[in-house]
Scaffold this motif. Structure first.
Motif, short mmCIF file in Angstrom:
data_model
loop_
_atom_site.label_atom_id
_atom_site.label_comp_id
_atom_site.label_asym_id
_atom_site.label_seq_id
_atom_site.Cartn_x
_atom_site.Cartn_y
_atom_site.Cartn_z
N VAL A 1 0.84 -1.20 0.00
CA VAL A 1 0.00 0.00 0.00
C VAL A 1 0.87 1.25 0.00
CG1 VAL A 1 -1.59 1.35 1.43
CG2 VAL A 1 -2.01 -1.08 1.06
N LYS A 2 1.93 1.21 0.79
CA LYS A 2 2.82 2.37 0.87
C LYS A 2 3.57 2.57 -0.44
CE LYS A 2 1.79 3.19 5.15
NZ LYS A 2 0.92 4.34 5.48
N LEU A 3 3.91 1.46 -1.12
CA LEU A 3 4.66 1.57 -2.37
C LEU A 3 3.78 2.01 -3.53
CD1 LEU A 3 6.91 -1.64 -2.21
CD2 LEU A 3 7.54 0.71 -1.65
N ILE A 4 2.55 1.50 -3.57
CA ILE A 4 1.67 1.74 -4.72
C ILE A 4 0.82 2.99 -4.53
CG2 ILE A 4 -0.27 0.77 -6.02
CD1 ILE A 4 0.93 -1.99 -5.51
N GLY A 5 0.46 3.26 -3.28
CA GLY A 5 -0.38 4.42 -3.01
C GLY A 5 -1.86 4.07 -3.08
N LYS A 6 -2.70 5.09 -3.02
CA LYS A 6 -4.14 4.89 -3.05
C LYS A 6 -4.54 4.11 -4.30
CE LYS A 6 -8.53 7.37 -2.68
NZ LYS A 6 -9.18 8.69 -2.56
N ALA A 7 -5.31 3.03 -4.11
CA ALA A 7 -5.60 2.15 -5.25
C ALA A 7 -6.91 1.42 -5.01
CB ALA A 7 -4.46 1.15 -5.43
N LYS A 8 -7.39 0.80 -6.10
CA LYS A 8 -8.55 -0.09 -6.03
C LYS A 8 -8.07 -1.50 -6.30
CE LYS A 8 -11.95 3.34 -7.61
NZ LYS A 8 -13.00 3.64 -8.64
N ILE A 9 -8.48 -2.43 -5.44
CA ILE A 9 -8.01 -3.79 -5.55
C ILE A 9 -9.18 -4.74 -5.80
CG2 ILE A 9 -8.03 -4.05 -3.03
CD1 ILE A 9 -5.74 -6.05 -3.33
N GLY A 10 -9.05 -5.55 -6.83
CA GLY A 10 -10.05 -6.58 -7.09
C GLY A 10 -9.78 -7.80 -6.22
N VAL A 11 -10.81 -8.30 -5.55
CA VAL A 11 -10.66 -9.47 -4.68
C VAL A 11 -11.67 -10.54 -5.07
CG1 VAL A 11 -9.72 -8.18 -2.72
CG2 VAL A 11 -12.19 -8.42 -2.94
N GLU A 12 -11.25 -11.78 -5.01
CA GLU A 12 -12.13 -12.89 -5.35
C GLU A 12 -13.33 -12.91 -4.41
OE1 GLU A 12 -8.77 -16.11 -6.83
OE2 GLU A 12 -9.11 -15.80 -4.69
N ASP A 13 -14.49 -13.19 -4.96
CA ASP A 13 -15.72 -13.23 -4.16
C ASP A 13 -16.51 -14.51 -4.48
OD1 ASP A 13 -17.63 -12.39 -2.36
OD2 ASP A 13 -18.75 -11.26 -3.86
N PRO A 14 -16.54 -15.48 -3.55
CA PRO A 14 -16.00 -15.42 -2.19
C PRO A 14 -14.47 -15.51 -2.16
CG PRO A 14 -16.84 -17.62 -2.63
CD PRO A 14 -17.22 -16.78 -3.83
N GLY A 15 -13.92 -15.03 -1.06
CA GLY A 15 -12.47 -15.04 -0.92
C GLY A 15 -12.07 -14.81 0.52
N PHE A 16 -10.78 -14.63 0.72
CA PHE A 16 -10.24 -14.47 2.08
C PHE A 16 -10.21 -12.98 2.39
CE2 PHE A 16 -6.69 -16.02 5.10
CZ PHE A 16 -7.62 -16.20 6.09
N HIS A 17 -11.21 -12.49 3.11
CA HIS A 17 -11.38 -11.05 3.32
C HIS A 17 -11.08 -10.60 4.74
CE1 HIS A 17 -13.05 -11.24 -0.61
NE2 HIS A 17 -14.16 -11.84 -0.25
N ARG A 18 -10.20 -11.35 5.42
CA ARG A 18 -9.93 -10.99 6.82
C ARG A 18 -9.27 -9.62 6.93
NH1 ARG A 18 -4.69 -14.86 8.23
NH2 ARG A 18 -3.32 -14.01 6.66
N TRP A 19 -8.62 -9.15 5.84
CA TRP A 19 -7.95 -7.86 5.90
C TRP A 19 -8.76 -6.77 5.23
CZ3 TRP A 19 -7.23 -7.62 0.67
CH2 TRP A 19 -7.00 -8.83 0.00
N GLY A 20 -10.08 -6.97 5.11
CA GLY A 20 -10.93 -5.96 4.50
C GLY A 20 -10.91 -4.63 5.24
N ASP A 21 -11.00 -4.67 6.57
CA ASP A 21 -10.97 -3.44 7.36
C ASP A 21 -9.62 -2.75 7.23
OD1 ASP A 21 -13.55 -3.86 8.19
OD2 ASP A 21 -12.98 -4.87 10.05
N PHE A 22 -8.57 -3.56 7.15
CA PHE A 22 -7.22 -3.00 6.99
C PHE A 22 -7.12 -2.23 5.68
CE2 PHE A 22 -3.59 -4.21 4.30
CZ PHE A 22 -2.60 -3.41 4.84
N LEU A 23 -7.70 -2.79 4.61
CA LEU A 23 -7.66 -2.11 3.31
C LEU A 23 -8.43 -0.79 3.36
CD1 LEU A 23 -8.16 -5.13 0.88
CD2 LEU A 23 -6.05 -3.86 1.29
N LYS A 24 -9.60 -0.82 3.98
CA LYS A 24 -10.40 0.41 4.09
C LYS A 24 -9.65 1.49 4.86
CE LYS A 24 -14.85 -2.03 3.98
NZ LYS A 24 -16.05 -2.39 4.77
N ALA A 25 -8.99 1.08 5.93
CA ALA A 25 -8.26 2.04 6.76
C ALA A 25 -7.12 2.69 6.00
CB ALA A 25 -7.73 1.34 8.02
N ASN A 26 -6.64 2.02 4.96
CA ASN A 26 -5.53 2.54 4.17
C ASN A 26 -5.98 3.04 2.79
OD1 ASN A 26 -2.74 1.96 5.62
ND2 ASN A 26 -4.09 0.25 6.08
#
Length: 455
Positions: free
Chosen positions: A169-194
């Motif tokens: 996130v720090k290297l790429i900067g603000k971005a939109k990430i495609g995630v598999e649905d269903p998928g492993f979304h345990r870091w969803g809140d982390f992504l929103k916070a960043n």
């Protein structure tokens, strides 16, 4: 310690106004006599109070109380309490953890060897990329086991998937990430916070299938192609080539998470997407949590050239979060062949656990196991039941069995059979047997007739 008890007693009396500013304390000899302790103990207490500014020592006169902002009373309770440990159910079928069999003696022996070779692992800071020996060993492993050509200079060691994603996130900067649905979304809140927006990507029989709109909007695509979590599907070579072409033409990134690709129980391992990435647009991510143990807290990321250049410009305060000793023990564990032997041993054990579940499910018409014969979990579909996923989970919880509904891994809810994501790595065979029996009762399962089974 006695001197700390006296130190705290006097400090509290000062803060609570029981000793006034300018008031002289009793002599050291009198305090020692009153409390039945040595003069050295009294001196240590008073010197500490003087050092912190509660009292002052005046030569040949004694110790005097200094002015303080009074604390009228001690707080009767802390506002923040420690998070209570989650109670452990008798039967745990959730996707988490690994089998408790661990080569403790080997790990202990290698640890002592590392300390004897270089005790500086305990006192000196290492490279921010991670230990060179470990990165070399990982590069060799990637080539021999995965067919991935990797330079140790492009490998960065982290403490977790989240830790390495934060770096990205720090290297790429603000971005939109495609995630598999269903998928492993345990870091969803982390992504929103960043400030990282998630775009749910539909799956089909070939794997993640982003629409033209998805491809246009997203900057990164996060996939698990070797064994999709949680459906257990495998991405076809055609879909892999299609995604690589998109990333190359549109200058986008693909994050490939091969979280437990070593555990395939039929046929040969599936080559990673990174192994056919000729344009260097795949960011390869892997963790040793499921391969050895989550307690190690070691993951790694293989960066493309352009992102590595950005990392080299990253502020000096970034450092590798994994202890140097742990990294070097893992490096020798891998270089000495212990890692391969451990993975092979676990593969055989996990295969037996999965087979037990598969053979059990075959006995019932309304149970279906989805996904290929691999990984540390399976997807269990439940047909012809009046119970919802949430109700099944609720009933099981009351009977001390923990289950993970597929709904927990979906961003967009879909119409489908009730399904459970069954993790079998940590459970022993008795726990698996007990869970089967309990689910038969909850779901009121009736075994097939023997003739039907033979057919």
């Amino acid at each position: 310690m006695l001197y700390l008890q006296l130190y705290n007693e006097i400090k509290q009396r000062i803060l609570q106004g029981q000793l006034n500013p300018g008031e002289k304390l009793a002599s050291k000899r009198q305090m020692a006599k009153d409390r039945g302790v040595s003069l050295n103990t009294i001196t240590a207490s008073l010197d500490q109070l003087a050092a912190e500014g509660y009292i002052e020592a005046i030569q040949r006169k004694g110790y005097f109380v200094l002015s303080q902002k009074l604390s009228l009373k001690e707080p009767n309770q802390w506002q923040l309490s420690e998070i209570e440990a989650e109670s452990q159910p008798a039967i745990d079928w959730r996707y988490k953890g690994v089998d408790p069999e661990f080569p403790v003696a080997t790990w202990k022996k290698i640890t002592m060897e590392c300390l004897n070779q270089d005790a500086r692992y305990l006192t000196e800071k290492g490279s921010k990329l991670g230990e060179h020996h470990l990165r070399e060993t990982i590069a060799t492993y990637l080539w021999n086991a995965k067919g991935i050509k990797a330079s140790p200079s492009h490998i960065i060691i982290g403490s977790s998937t989240e830790n390495l994603l934060l770096l990205l996130v720090k290297l790429i900067g603000k971005a939109k990430i495609g995630v598999e649905d269903p998928g492993f979304h345990r870091w969803g809140d982390f992504l929103k916070a960043n400030q990282i927006e998630q775009i749910p990507i539909e799956l089909d029989q070939e794997g993640a299938n982003p629409s033209p709109t998805d491809k246009k909007e997203m900057d990164l695509l996060y996939v698990t192609p070797s064994y999709q979590f949680p459906t257990g599907s495998i991405m076809t070579i055609g879909r892999k080539q299609e995604l690589l072409e998109w990333a190359n033409q549109d200058d986008k990134w693909i994050i490939e998470d091969e979280y437990n690709g070593e555990f395939r129980y039929q046929g040969k391992p599936i080559p990673p997407l990174k192994a056919i990435d000729s344009h260097d647009h795949v960011i390869y991510l892997q963790s040793f949590s499921s391969l050895i143990s989550p307690a190690l807290r070691i993951s790694f990321i293989l960066l493309p050239d352009s992102l590595l250049q950005k990392f080299k410009e990253y502020p000096y305060y970034f450092s590798c979060p994994v202890p140097r000793l742990t990294q070097n023990v893992l490096a020798q564990f891998m270089a000495g062949g212990h890692f391969t032997r451990h993975v092979n041993r676990m593969r055989r054990k996990y295969a037996k656990k999965r087979q037990l579940l598969e053979e059990w499910a075959k006995n019932f018409d309304n149970l279906k196991i989805v996904g290929t014969n691999a990984g540390l979990h399976l997807l269990l579909e439940i047909h012809a039941t009046t119970l919802s996923e949430s109700k099944i989970v609720e009933i099981a919880k009351k009977r001390s069995m923990a289950l993970s509904p597929l709904a927990d891994y979906e961003l967009n809810k879909k119409r489908r059979p009730a399904s459970l994501v069954v993790g079998y790595a940590r459970a022993d065979f008795n726990e698996l047997e007990a869970g089967m029996k309990l689910l038969e009762e909850i779901l009121n399962l009736k075994k097939r007739e023997l003739s039907d089974h033979n057919d």
